[in-house]
Design a protein around this motif. Structure first.
Motif, short mmCIF file in Angstrom:
data_model
loop_
_atom_site.label_atom_id
_atom_site.label_comp_id
_atom_site.label_asym_id
_atom_site.label_seq_id
_atom_site.Cartn_x
_atom_site.Cartn_y
_atom_site.Cartn_z
N LEU A 90 0.83 -1.41 0.14
CA LEU A 90 0.13 0.15 0.14
C LEU A 90 0.59 1.10 -0.05
N ASP A 91 2.06 1.14 0.46
CA ASP A 91 3.03 2.39 0.55
C ASP A 91 3.84 2.38 -0.88
N THR A 92 3.07 1.79 -1.68
CA THR A 92 3.96 1.94 -3.31
C THR A 92 3.02 2.51 -4.06
N PRO A 93 3.26 3.03 -5.21
CA PRO A 93 2.56 3.49 -6.18
C PRO A 93 1.88 2.36 -7.41
N HIS A 94 2.17 1.19 -6.90
CA HIS A 94 1.63 0.08 -7.92
C HIS A 94 0.47 -0.64 -7.47
N ILE A 95 -0.11 -0.48 -6.17
CA ILE A 95 -0.93 -1.69 -5.89
C ILE A 95 -2.29 -1.36 -6.64
N THR A 129 -17.46 -11.76 -10.09
CA THR A 129 -18.52 -11.91 -9.27
C THR A 129 -18.34 -12.77 -7.97
N GLU A 130 -17.32 -13.48 -7.85
CA GLU A 130 -16.86 -14.20 -6.89
C GLU A 130 -15.86 -13.63 -6.07
N PRO A 131 -15.96 -12.99 -4.78
CA PRO A 131 -15.11 -12.17 -3.88
C PRO A 131 -13.88 -12.92 -3.87
N ILE A 132 -12.96 -12.10 -4.22
CA ILE A 132 -11.35 -12.80 -3.92
C ILE A 132 -10.93 -12.13 -2.65
N GLY A 133 -10.15 -13.31 -1.81
CA GLY A 133 -9.92 -13.21 -0.47
C GLY A 133 -8.49 -12.68 -0.35
N LEU A 134 -8.19 -12.30 0.72
CA LEU A 134 -6.92 -11.66 1.28
C LEU A 134 -5.99 -12.61 2.13
N LEU A 135 -4.89 -12.78 1.81
CA LEU A 135 -3.87 -13.35 2.56
C LEU A 135 -2.87 -12.28 3.05
N ALA A 146 -5.53 -2.18 10.76
CA ALA A 146 -6.75 -2.50 10.22
C ALA A 146 -7.15 -1.80 9.18
N ASP A 147 -6.98 -0.48 9.44
CA ASP A 147 -7.29 0.35 8.08
C ASP A 147 -6.53 -0.02 6.86
N ASP A 148 -5.38 -0.46 7.15
CA ASP A 148 -4.57 -0.83 5.72
C ASP A 148 -5.26 -2.07 5.11
N VAL A 149 -5.73 -2.88 6.12
CA VAL A 149 -6.59 -3.96 5.47
C VAL A 149 -7.69 -3.40 4.76
N ARG A 150 -8.59 -2.48 5.39
CA ARG A 150 -9.77 -2.26 4.89
C ARG A 150 -9.60 -1.59 3.46
N ARG A 151 -8.36 -0.51 3.46
CA ARG A 151 -8.18 0.08 2.44
C ARG A 151 -7.87 -0.83 1.31
N ALA A 152 -7.19 -1.86 1.30
CA ALA A 152 -6.69 -2.67 0.51
C ALA A 152 -8.26 -3.64 -0.18
N VAL A 153 -9.03 -3.83 1.07
CA VAL A 153 -10.29 -4.23 0.32
C VAL A 153 -11.09 -3.50 -0.49
N ALA A 154 -11.15 -1.91 -0.25
CA ALA A 154 -11.75 -1.22 -1.03
C ALA A 154 -11.02 -1.12 -2.57
N LEU A 155 -9.96 -1.14 -2.56
CA LEU A 155 -9.24 -1.33 -4.02
C LEU A 155 -9.45 -2.43 -4.58
N LEU A 156 -9.41 -3.57 -4.01
CA LEU A 156 -9.83 -4.93 -4.59
C LEU A 156 -11.13 -4.75 -5.02
N ALA A 167 -13.79 -9.39 6.52
CA ALA A 167 -14.20 -10.79 6.28
C ALA A 167 -13.55 -11.38 5.10
N ARG A 168 -13.09 -10.55 4.25
CA ARG A 168 -12.13 -11.06 3.07
C ARG A 168 -10.98 -11.76 3.62
N VAL A 169 -10.48 -11.64 4.82
CA VAL A 169 -9.21 -12.23 5.14
C VAL A 169 -9.33 -13.59 5.31
N ARG A 170 -8.72 -14.25 4.68
CA ARG A 170 -8.69 -15.70 4.80
C ARG A 170 -7.68 -16.42 5.44
N GLY A 171 -6.49 -15.71 5.44
CA GLY A 171 -5.23 -16.36 6.14
C GLY A 171 -4.17 -15.32 6.50
N LEU A 172 -3.43 -15.93 7.16
CA LEU A 172 -2.15 -15.14 7.61
C LEU A 172 -1.06 -15.82 7.13
#
Length: 293
Positions: free
Chosen positions: A71-76, A119-125, A99-109, A145-150
């Motif tokens: 998230l700290d790069t211009p590429h994500i 149409t099938e939501p993609i999870g986050l690792l 947690a805000d980082d995770v939610r920001r990634a979800v919004a971009l995703l 809820a998108r977080v599937r694993g660590l």
């Protein structure tokens, strides 16, 4: 997902070979494996491949993962727009710090999915690879809820701090912390990569520790590590047989109104039954048991 093979996003000649290999999951890497000048080229090439390979991966039973840039790069944002394709099951997010980082990634995703007709939501690792992320691992895992694993990243976590990657005590302590955080959030944990490709015994030993701590599998940086991971995270024959006896005995115990019972000389109650059922399910997925066993 016993084995998760990293595939450099800048090496398209390896894509089909990896798809035809034995790894349960393929983690195409747009982050560390791709030099800065080649980021745009890699994401475009990988995006085209994923668009075409989703059906083949599903038929082969492969889990498709893409590690995007942080998230700290211009590429994500561009990464997600390119690789959020039907058939991709997980986006691997490096170095989330809150947690805000995770939610920001979800919004971009979500925006990328909408643009690409997913149409099938993609999870986050989520990668746990900084001291802050380790301290907040359960919070990160529970952020959406998108977080599937660590996924544990020992190299990034240890090297800047001067901690030896071969310090078994340190490795075990961090492994346990991440697994417990994943358990608190109700998701799974995947073990770190092992950089010494030639050290087969070292890989096997670390994989055995990870399996004993309840990790679902291990990251691989070379195809020769895949078979080692698959074997390490395969339920053993004795484990499967014991699990079947536990499950069968549970039916009798339930009929008798008993909350704890003995199998193979060991006391069994609800937590042990849950683990036995998980072992039986894993054995069925791997074709080690018939569907009706």
């Amino acid at each position: 997902m016993r084995s998760k093979l990293f595939v450099p996003g800048s090496r398209p000649e390896l894509f089909d070979k990896a798809l035809a290999g034995e790894a349960d999951a393929l983690s195409f890497d747009l982050e560390d494996a791709v030099a800065e000048p080649r980021k745009a080229e890699a994401r475009q090439t990988l995006g085209r491949f994923l668009h075409e390979a989703g059906a083949a991966a599903a038929a082969a039973g492969k889990t498709l993962i893409v590690r995007v840039n942080g998230l700290d790069t211009p590429h994500i944002e561009a990464d997600l727009q390119a690789v959020a394709q039907p058939g991709v099951q997980l986006i691997n997010l490096p170095k989330p710090e809150s947690a805000d980082d995770v939610r920001r990634a979800v919004a971009l995703l979500q925006a990328a999915e909408q643009a690409n007709g997913v149409t099938e939501p993609i999870g986050l690792l989520l990668n746990i690879e900084t001291p802050r992320a380790l301290r907040l691992a359960a919070e990160l895992a529970g952020a959406d809820a998108r977080v599937r694993g660590l996924q544990l990243g020992l190299g990034d976590l240890f090297e800047p701090l001067g901690i030896s990657r071969r310090d078994d005590l340190a490795v075990r302590q961090v492994m346990l912390a991440v697994r417990l955080a994943a358990g608190e959030a109700g998701c799974w944990a995947c073990d770190s990569a092992f950089a010494d490709i030639a050290d087969t015994a070292g890989f096997q030993a670390e994989a055995a520790v990870a399996r004993g701590l309840g990790y679902i599998g291990k990251s691989c940086i070379h195809p020769r590590q895949v078979a080692l991971a698959n074997e390490a995270f395969r339920p053993g024959d004795d484990d499967i047989a014991h699990a079947l006896r536990v499950v069968q005995a549970a039916d009798r115990a339930e009929a008798d109104g008993v909350g704890a019972w003995v199998v193979d000389g060991r006391m069994v109650d609800a937590p042990f039954l849950a683990r036995a059922r998980a072992t039986v399910q894993a054995a069925r997925r791997l074709g080690l048991l018939p569907a009706t066993a």
